[in-house]
Design an enzyme around this catalytic site. Structure first.
Site, PDB file in Angstrom:
ATOM      1  N   ARG A  24       1.160  -1.206  -0.173  1.00 26.26           N
ATOM      2  CA  ARG A  24       0.236   0.188   0.280  1.00 26.26           C
ATOM      3  C   ARG A  24       0.924   1.309   0.199  1.00 26.26           C
ATOM      4  O   ARG A  24       2.080   1.463   0.347  1.00 26.26           O
ATOM      5  CB  ARG A  24      -0.912   0.385   1.383  1.00 26.26           C
ATOM      6  CG  ARG A  24      -0.138  -0.496   2.609  1.00 26.26           C
ATOM      7  CD  ARG A  24      -0.954  -0.288   3.504  1.00 26.26           C
ATOM      8  NE  ARG A  24      -0.137  -0.159   5.234  1.00 26.26           N
ATOM      9  CZ  ARG A  24      -0.531   0.593   5.802  1.00 26.26           C
ATOM     10  NH1 ARG A  24      -1.978   1.630   5.933  1.00 26.26           N
ATOM     11  NH2 ARG A  24       0.019   0.428   7.238  1.00 26.26           N
ATOM     12  N   THR A 135      11.670   3.411   9.850  1.00 29.03           N
ATOM     13  CA  THR A 135      11.357   2.869   7.809  1.00 29.03           C
ATOM     14  C   THR A 135      11.518   3.876   7.114  1.00 29.03           C
ATOM     15  O   THR A 135      11.204   4.916   7.005  1.00 29.03           O
ATOM     16  CB  THR A 135       9.678   2.361   8.017  1.00 29.03           C
ATOM     17  OG1 THR A 135       9.222   1.778   9.590  1.00 29.03           O
ATOM     18  CG2 THR A 135       9.345   1.582   7.096  1.00 29.03           C
ATOM     19  N   LYS A 160      14.726   0.063   9.165  1.00 25.78           N
ATOM     20  CA  LYS A 160      13.520  -0.870   8.873  1.00 25.78           C
ATOM     21  C   LYS A 160      13.989  -0.494   6.677  1.00 25.78           C
ATOM     22  O   LYS A 160      12.820   0.202   6.637  1.00 25.78           O
ATOM     23  CB  LYS A 160      12.059  -1.770   9.446  1.00 25.78           C
ATOM     24  CG  LYS A 160      11.307  -2.136   8.543  1.00 25.78           C
ATOM     25  CD  LYS A 160      10.245  -2.474   9.614  1.00 25.78           C
ATOM     26  CE  LYS A 160       9.491  -2.685   8.761  1.00 25.78           C
ATOM     27  NZ  LYS A 160       8.369  -3.599  10.245  1.00 25.78           N
ATOM     28  N   LYS A 162      12.272  -1.344   3.476  1.00 25.70           N
ATOM     29  CA  LYS A 162      10.555  -2.246   2.832  1.00 25.70           C
ATOM     30  C   LYS A 162      10.936  -2.925   1.328  1.00 25.70           C
ATOM     31  O   LYS A 162      11.765  -1.742   0.409  1.00 25.70           O
ATOM     32  CB  LYS A 162       9.308  -0.992   2.633  1.00 25.70           C
ATOM     33  CG  LYS A 162       8.879  -0.671   3.672  1.00 25.70           C
ATOM     34  CD  LYS A 162       7.935  -1.384   4.243  1.00 25.70           C
ATOM     35  CE  LYS A 162       7.638  -1.308   5.507  1.00 25.70           C
ATOM     36  NZ  LYS A 162       6.655  -2.464   6.481  1.00 25.70           N
ATOM     37  N   ASP A 190      11.960  -6.137   5.396  1.00 24.65           N
ATOM     38  CA  ASP A 190      10.452  -6.095   5.747  1.00 24.65           C
ATOM     39  C   ASP A 190       9.837  -6.308   3.757  1.00 24.65           C
ATOM     40  O   ASP A 190       9.752  -5.337   3.731  1.00 24.65           O
ATOM     41  CB  ASP A 190       9.835  -4.845   6.285  1.00 24.65           C
ATOM     42  CG  ASP A 190       8.009  -5.736   6.511  1.00 24.65           C
ATOM     43  OD1 ASP A 190       8.057  -6.527   6.172  1.00 24.65           O
ATOM     44  OD2 ASP A 190       7.420  -4.730   7.283  1.00 24.65           O
ATOM     45  N   GLU A 218      11.554  -9.937   7.639  1.00 25.40           N
ATOM     46  CA  GLU A 218      10.571  -9.402   7.790  1.00 25.40           C
ATOM     47  C   GLU A 218       9.343 -10.245   7.511  1.00 25.40           C
ATOM     48  O   GLU A 218       9.412  -9.688   5.673  1.00 25.40           O
ATOM     49  CB  GLU A 218      10.006  -8.811   8.411  1.00 25.40           C
ATOM     50  CG  GLU A 218       8.723  -8.407   9.123  1.00 25.40           C
ATOM     51  CD  GLU A 218       8.776  -7.083  10.209  1.00 25.40           C
ATOM     52  OE1 GLU A 218       6.982  -7.242   9.675  1.00 25.40           O
ATOM     53  OE2 GLU A 218       9.084  -6.056  10.214  1.00 25.40           O
ATOM     54  N   ASP A 243       5.298 -11.731  10.448  1.00 27.56           N
ATOM     55  CA  ASP A 243       4.545 -10.342  11.147  1.00 27.56           C
ATOM     56  C   ASP A 243       3.017 -10.330  10.687  1.00 27.56           C
ATOM     57  O   ASP A 243       2.500 -11.242  11.547  1.00 27.56           O
ATOM     58  CB  ASP A 243       4.796  -9.166  10.002  1.00 27.56           C
ATOM     59  CG  ASP A 243       4.302  -7.775  10.350  1.00 27.56           C
ATOM     60  OD1 ASP A 243       3.216  -8.088  11.409  1.00 27.56           O
ATOM     61  OD2 ASP A 243       4.184  -7.024   9.963  1.00 27.56           O
ATOM     62  N   LYS A 267       1.826  -7.049  17.002  1.00 31.35           N
ATOM     63  CA  LYS A 267       1.359  -5.643  16.918  1.00 31.35           C
ATOM     64  C   LYS A 267      -0.212  -5.951  17.570  1.00 31.35           C
ATOM     65  O   LYS A 267      -0.981  -6.481  17.075  1.00 31.35           O
ATOM     66  CB  LYS A 267       1.097  -4.791  15.105  1.00 31.35           C
ATOM     67  CG  LYS A 267       2.240  -5.397  14.406  1.00 31.35           C
ATOM     68  CD  LYS A 267       1.839  -4.984  13.161  1.00 31.35           C
ATOM     69  CE  LYS A 267       2.999  -4.187  12.159  1.00 31.35           C
ATOM     70  NZ  LYS A 267       3.628  -4.590  10.821  1.00 31.35           N
ATOM     71  N   CYS A 295       4.272  -1.789  14.576  1.00 30.51           N
ATOM     72  CA  CYS A 295       2.716  -0.191  15.232  1.00 30.51           C
ATOM     73  C   CYS A 295       2.457  -1.144  13.165  1.00 30.51           C
ATOM     74  O   CYS A 295       2.992  -1.343  12.235  1.00 30.51           O
ATOM     75  CB  CYS A 295       3.378   0.493  15.327  1.00 30.51           C
ATOM     76  SG  CYS A 295       4.833   1.275  14.307  1.00 30.51           S
ATOM     77  N   ASP A 320       9.874  -1.783  16.339  1.00 30.67           N
ATOM     78  CA  ASP A 320       9.275  -0.541  15.205  1.00 30.67           C
ATOM     79  C   ASP A 320       8.043   0.145  15.290  1.00 30.67           C
ATOM     80  O   ASP A 320       7.180  -0.851  14.517  1.00 30.67           O
ATOM     81  CB  ASP A 320       9.235  -1.842  14.426  1.00 30.67           C
ATOM     82  CG  ASP A 320       8.779  -0.719  12.910  1.00 30.67           C
ATOM     83  OD1 ASP A 320       8.728  -0.143  11.790  1.00 30.67           O
ATOM     84  OD2 ASP A 320       7.892  -1.325  11.906  1.00 30.67           O
ATOM     85  N   ASP A 322       8.108   3.303  14.825  1.00 26.05           N
ATOM     86  CA  ASP A 322       8.079   5.281  14.565  1.00 26.05           C
ATOM     87  C   ASP A 322       7.117   5.701  13.831  1.00 26.05           C
ATOM     88  O   ASP A 322       7.368   6.757  13.818  1.00 26.05           O
ATOM     89  CB  ASP A 322       9.294   5.054  13.178  1.00 26.05           C
ATOM     90  CG  ASP A 322       8.953   4.176  12.284  1.00 26.05           C
ATOM     91  OD1 ASP A 322       7.860   2.853  12.774  1.00 26.05           O
ATOM     92  OD2 ASP A 322       9.630   4.028  10.799  1.00 26.05           O
TER      93      ASP A 322
END
Length: 366
Positions: A24, A135, A160, A162, A190, A218, A243, A267, A295, A320, A322
């Site tokens: 997304r 991130t 982290k 992406k 991740d 992740e 996750d 989470k 989160c 994580d 942030d």
């Protein structure tokens, strides 16, 4: 301390930069805000971000679940009846984990206020200072390298990254970032379910052969493919974290029983709140599996709750958290504070949140 009213509202907070993953793109944090008001005048705050591609929850579904089904079951209950309240939240309806988490957070805020304790102390009181990563969103390699350098210049030592939409490009992204930030910065990846199991193994082995020093990977594969997740875990040296596969208590139990991953990302929005997240942390500790506290894109209300759990439990060794630092403005008065890459827990009772500015009231139940 009895529940007499539950108010539902929302906030819309712009992000400093677009948040882009394999699943997304988000430009604003649009969170549902909960206020539980008691006969003593105490207020408990909770929140839930709509994350339809992960939890299946939208703003409308969160509001409907709380207003129509969950909240009416809680009016008149005493906050000291924590087990009864948590059972009511769990049994009110299937799924809808974000709606449940928003109510749960507000309940725990009130329970800690009743006990005259900061929430992190109520949950174990292990630490008051939590190091978080930052991130780096999914973009072209050179842009991600620049974003990583900016994060490091702002004091972050853990990034982290992406990845997950193109394995060939993912390799170039990580090479560019490692070359930019050097070897002293901790890099975790991740993939947000973006790779196939064999593809993940090939790519992770490339990272290892290139000595890119990746701390962990992740969710390399799609959430429901626990067999594929175990395949990746068993065939690479780099630690693998679950996750989306580690959604709630049952899913985590299955992962731990099968040794399908090396780490668990907890989470609150997946677990359905603090009471279930505590169960996940305890199961992981029994199995000797360390956890990260993660989160979605919560406002500082949800991040304060998540940080309080991370502050309470020793098995949560990574963070994580942030999300609140990604927001361009902060309408939340109180709660956690950021000191570069560290989250400092508020020492006031409960979450330590006293007000939410410019929230838009939607409805209430009483």
């Amino acid at each position: 301390m009895k529940i007499i009213k539950i108010q539902i509202g929302k906030v819309k907070i712009p992000l400093k930069k677009p948040f882009i993953t394999a699943l997304r793109r988000v430009d604003f944090a649009e969170d549902i805000i909960i206020k539980i008001i008691t006969d003593t005048g105490n207020i408990g705050f909770g929140n839930a971000p709509p994350t339809a591609v992960i939890t299946g929850d939208s703003q409308a579904s969160v509001v409907s679940a709380i207003h129509d089904i969950i909240a009416p079951k809680l009016i008149g209950l005493d906050i000291c009846e924590l087990e009864t309240i948590c059972n009511q939240i769990d049994k009110a309806m299937l799924h809808n984990s974000s709606a449940k988490a928003a109510i749960d957070i507000a309940i725990y805020d009130l329970f800690a206020q009743m006990c005259n304790l900061p929430l992190y102390k109520l949950l174990g009181g292990y630490r008051t200072d939590i190091k978080s990563d930052l991130t780096v969103s999914l973009r072209e390699p050179e842009i991600m390298a620049q974003d990583a350098l900016e994060a490091v210049s702002n004091g972050y030592t853990d990034l982290k990254i992406k990845v997950g939409n193109d394995s060939t490009l993912d390799f170039k992204r990580i090479v560019a970032i490692r070359n930019a930030v050097g070897n002293e910065i901790n890099i975790r990846l991740d993939a947000n379910q973006g790779w196939k199991p064999k593809e993940a193994v090939r790519l992770i082995r490339q990272f290892e052969d290139k000595n890119l020093n990746i701390e962990l990977i992740e969710q390399p594969v799609i959430a429901h493919d626990t067999v594929g997740l175990k395949f990746v875990t068993d065939n690479v040296d780099t630690p693998i974290m679950a996750d989306e596969s580690a959604f709630g208590t049952y899913e985590v139990f299955e992962l731990l029983a099968k040794r399908a991953c090396d780490l668990i990302n907890i989470k609150l929005m997946k677990a359905g709140g603090i009471h279930n997240a505590l169960k996940i942390a305890d199961m992981a500790k029994i199995c000797g599996v360390e956890c990260m506290m993660g989160c979605m894109l919560e406002s500082k209300v949800g991040i304060t709750a998540s940080a309080s759990l991370a502050g309470g439990k020793s098995i949560i060794t990574k963070a994580d958290l942030d999300a609140a630092d990604l927001l361009a403005t902060d309408p939340i008065v109180g709660g956690i504070s950021y000191k570069q890459n560290h989250i400092i827990l508020n020492k006031n009772n409960g979450l330590g949140i006293t007000d939410i500015k410019d929230w838009e009231f939607i409805t209430e139940i009483k």
